[in-house]
Design an enzyme around this catalytic site. Structure first.
Site, mmCIF file in Angstrom:
data_model
loop_
_atom_site.group_PDB
_atom_site.id
_atom_site.type_symbol
_atom_site.label_atom_id
_atom_site.label_comp_id
_atom_site.label_asym_id
_atom_site.label_seq_id
_atom_site.Cartn_x
_atom_site.Cartn_y
_atom_site.Cartn_z
ATOM 1 N N ASN A 1 2.640 -22.577 24.068
ATOM 2 C CA ASN A 1 3.628 -23.466 24.700
ATOM 3 C C ASN A 1 3.262 -23.644 26.171
ATOM 4 O O ASN A 1 2.316 -23.037 26.658
ATOM 5 C CB ASN A 1 5.056 -22.940 24.500
ATOM 6 N N ASP B 1 9.051 -18.431 18.905
ATOM 7 C CA ASP B 1 10.056 -17.940 17.972
ATOM 8 C C ASP B 1 9.447 -17.601 16.606
ATOM 9 O O ASP B 1 9.975 -16.773 15.875
ATOM 10 C CB ASP B 1 11.170 -18.972 17.808
ATOM 11 N N LYS C 1 -12.410 -18.567 10.673
ATOM 12 C CA LYS C 1 -12.102 -19.903 11.188
ATOM 13 C C LYS C 1 -11.890 -20.865 10.009
ATOM 14 O O LYS C 1 -12.712 -20.903 9.085
ATOM 15 C CB LYS C 1 -13.257 -20.387 12.076
ATOM 16 N N PRO D 1 9.652 -11.079 16.473
ATOM 17 C CA PRO D 1 10.723 -10.217 17.001
ATOM 18 C C PRO D 1 11.288 -10.840 18.276
ATOM 19 O O PRO D 1 10.562 -11.504 19.015
ATOM 20 C CB PRO D 1 9.993 -8.905 17.320
ATOM 21 N N ASP D 2 12.577 -10.632 18.498
ATOM 22 C CA ASP D 2 13.194 -11.092 19.745
ATOM 23 C C ASP D 2 13.120 -9.940 20.750
ATOM 24 O O ASP D 2 13.792 -8.918 20.592
ATOM 25 C CB ASP D 2 14.644 -11.529 19.500
ATOM 26 N N ILE D 3 12.286 -10.109 21.761
ATOM 27 C CA ILE D 3 12.025 -9.006 22.701
ATOM 28 C C ILE D 3 13.259 -8.703 23.537
ATOM 29 O O ILE D 3 13.652 -7.538 23.709
ATOM 30 C CB ILE D 3 10.807 -9.352 23.585
ATOM 31 N N PHE E 1 16.596 -15.351 30.066
ATOM 32 C CA PHE E 1 16.637 -16.742 30.495
ATOM 33 C C PHE E 1 17.077 -17.597 29.325
ATOM 34 O O PHE E 1 16.892 -17.219 28.165
ATOM 35 C CB PHE E 1 15.247 -17.200 30.943
ATOM 36 N N LYS F 1 24.431 -17.407 24.184
ATOM 37 C CA LYS F 1 23.151 -16.680 24.069
ATOM 38 C C LYS F 1 23.274 -15.275 24.664
ATOM 39 O O LYS F 1 22.721 -14.317 24.137
ATOM 40 C CB LYS F 1 22.062 -17.478 24.795
ATOM 41 N N LYS G 1 22.461 -12.106 22.280
ATOM 42 C CA LYS G 1 21.289 -11.264 22.543
ATOM 43 C C LYS G 1 21.664 -9.893 23.094
ATOM 44 O O LYS G 1 20.821 -9.005 23.175
ATOM 45 C CB LYS G 1 20.362 -11.972 23.531
HETATM 46 N N1 CTP Z 1 13.087 -14.177 24.095
HETATM 47 C C1 CTP Z 1 12.432 -13.016 23.719
HETATM 48 N N2 CTP Z 1 11.815 -12.932 22.505
HETATM 49 C C2 CTP Z 1 11.853 -13.973 21.648
HETATM 50 C C3 CTP Z 1 12.510 -15.170 22.022
HETATM 51 C C4 CTP Z 1 13.119 -15.224 23.237
HETATM 52 O O1 CTP Z 1 12.414 -12.070 24.508
HETATM 53 N N3 CTP Z 1 11.250 -13.875 20.484
HETATM 54 C C5 CTP Z 1 13.798 -14.215 25.377
HETATM 55 C C6 CTP Z 1 13.171 -15.104 26.409
HETATM 56 O O2 CTP Z 1 12.264 -14.394 27.220
HETATM 57 C C7 CTP Z 1 14.379 -15.552 27.202
HETATM 58 C C8 CTP Z 1 15.433 -15.683 26.131
HETATM 59 O O3 CTP Z 1 15.065 -14.757 25.143
HETATM 60 O O4 CTP Z 1 14.812 -14.568 28.103
HETATM 61 C C9 CTP Z 1 15.466 -17.063 25.575
HETATM 62 O O5 CTP Z 1 16.000 -17.005 24.341
HETATM 63 P P1 CTP Z 1 15.736 -18.082 23.184
HETATM 64 O O6 CTP Z 1 16.634 -17.756 22.062
HETATM 65 O O7 CTP Z 1 14.302 -18.255 22.909
HETATM 66 O O8 CTP Z 1 16.281 -19.276 23.892
HETATM 67 P P2 CTP Z 1 15.630 -20.577 24.315
HETATM 68 O O9 CTP Z 1 14.212 -20.409 24.725
HETATM 69 O O10 CTP Z 1 16.576 -21.039 25.335
HETATM 70 O O11 CTP Z 1 15.613 -21.370 22.943
HETATM 71 P P3 CTP Z 1 16.716 -21.678 21.798
HETATM 72 O O12 CTP Z 1 17.716 -22.536 22.488
HETATM 73 O O13 CTP Z 1 15.881 -22.324 20.786
HETATM 74 O O14 CTP Z 1 17.318 -20.404 21.288
#
Ligand code: CTP
Length: 401
Positions: A213, A281, A291, A308-310, A327, A341, A345
């Site tokens: 990205n 995501d 390849k 995983p969501d860190i 963020f 959010k 989270k």
């Molecule tokens: N984040 C993370 N790990 C992930 C996805 C997101 O740590 N797999 C953290 C990002 O670093 C940021 C926050 O979660 O702090 C953003 O959450 P996210 O759900 O990805 O929100 P957006 O990027 O705003 O996207 P969406 O609206 O699609 O949820």
């Protein structure tokens, strides 16, 4: 902070406003600061070495290749034996040479060699100031942490009117004190460990292709730098970015979301976690070890699996940092989504920014954020990402006071 005993190196550039620097030097000496001066060749067209020497009560340095100077005090020592380097007037030429890292005279060499904070007081014709080249140089310098005072608007020596006047001496004195305080003042986060994620993640399709990205890492890297400046021990876990490593941080480079999570968990315990990375995501479930070749079967079909969501993992971790900040990048109903959010989270704060097309936030230097906490929503004014970083660190320092 008082100026007594502070060591200042003043680089005097070639501008009509150089005469004001004589007054600045006099005021600094009155307040007990030790002042050394470097006079550029152009600066010497406006003020004499003799006046600077008399007012600073110190030798004036002019020549990069003077043998006596090199044996007595080389340019490296000159650049290091100061608490702050001040460039006044900072001409368009000096700013351009600073921004491009040139070292073709004593002033530019000292500026390239210094490891000390730098404050510039620009002064030039209004058109020169507004020129995209000068503005781009200014942005580059700010981005690198150079502090800036002025210029003021008004009548210019060239007869034109507009922005470009050297800031007044009292204003420069105030900026000197605040820059010194920022760098040599109290370290509110000393003894704290901060973990920061930054940049994009890359998810492999095969050994040569990735899904990525556009995150530049500017915001996360600026936060890491600001935390380090506030005295924190900083571990920065970053995806692939072009940003230089922020000074004073331990930088761990990863590519995928899973590697980022592993690096973050290995870095625990931490007092503070700030997740500024744009984590993918999803990753490719059927990534190939070899390849992918163009064959007769047409385009490959990729299938995806959630990463995983860190942020959420750290917020619910057995070793949860005391303050967890995330963020939110939103294109509509920014605050509403951020509030949701934050709860989903499990983090303490969310910095919500509007990334709709046209805002230029992604990859840009500026951003407009709302700080969302359990206590409410605070809109912050549009600012450079480095300024948002400093403000965030001030807020964090408030928590750990
Ligand atoms: N984040 C993370 N790990 C992930 C996805 C997101 O740590 N797999 C953290 C990002 O670093 C940021 C926050 O979660 O702090 C953003 O959450 P996210 O759900 O990805 O929100 P957006 O990027 O705003 O996207 P969406 O609206 O699609 O949820």
């Amino acid at each position: 902070m008082t100026l007594a005993g502070r060591r200042l190196l003043i680089i005097v550039g070639g501008g009509i406003a150089a005469y004001k620097v004589l007054e600045l030097v006099r005021r600094l000496r009155d307040q007990g600061a030790a002042v050394r001066t470097v006079l550029t060749a152009a600066g010497a067209q406006f003020v004499t070495p003799l006046s600077l020497q008399a007012l600073s009560e110190n030798k004036v340095y002019t020549d990069l290749f003077s043998l006596t100077d090199e044996s007595e005090m080389g340019h490296i020592r000159l650049s290091r034996e100061a608490d702050l380097v001040v460039v006044a007037p900072a001409t368009a030429d000096l700013m351009a040479r600073m921004a491009t890292g040139q070292a073709n005279d004593l002033a530019s060499t000292v500026l390239l060699a210094t490891d000390k904070p730098v404050l510039i007081a620009p002064s030039m014709n209004v058109m020169m100031w507004q020129h995209p080249a000068t503005q781009a140089n200014l942005a580059t310098l700010r981005q690198r942490g150079v502090a800036v005072v002025g210029p003021a608007a008004g009548d210019l020596a060239c007869g034109e009117v507009g922005s470009g006047r050297l800031a007044e001496v009292p204003e420069i004195l105030t900026a000197i004190v605040s820059t010194l305080t920022a760098h040599h003042g109290p370290k509110p986060l000393a003894g704290r460990h901060a973990l920061v994620t930054s940049g994009p993640t890359w998810e492999a399709i095969d050994p040569v292709r990735v899904i990525a990205n556009r995150s530049s890492g500017k915001q996360g890297h600026a936060i890491a730098a600001a935390l380090a400046a506030a005295g924190a021990r900083v571990t920065l876990v970053t995806g692939p970015v072009a940003e230089p490593d922020p000074p004073g941080c331990t930088v761990l480079r990863i590519e995928s979301a899973r590697d980022m999570l592993a690096a973050c968990e290995a870095a625990l315990p931490a007092d503070i976690a700030i997740c500024a990375a744009a984590v993918a995501d999803w990753r490719v479930a059927n990534a190939s070890d070899q390849k992918l070749k163009k064959g007769s079967d047409g385009a490959p079909v990729l299938s995806f699996v959630a990463n995983p969501d860190i942020l959420a993992t750290l917020a619910r971790h057995a070793q949860r940092p005391r303050l967890v900040v995330g963020f939110a990048a939103e294109t509509e109903r920014v605050v509403e989504h951020a509030i949701e959010k934050r709860q989903r989270k499990g983090c303490d704060w969310i910095l919500a920014n509007d990334v709709s097309p046209g805002t230029g936030v992604f990859g840009g230097d500026r951003t407009t954020v709302h700080l969302v906490t359990a206590d409410g929503v605070e809109p912050w004014p549009s600012a450079l990402k480095v300024e948002v970083a400093r403000r965030l660190v001030d807020a964090i320092a408030g928590v750990f006071r």
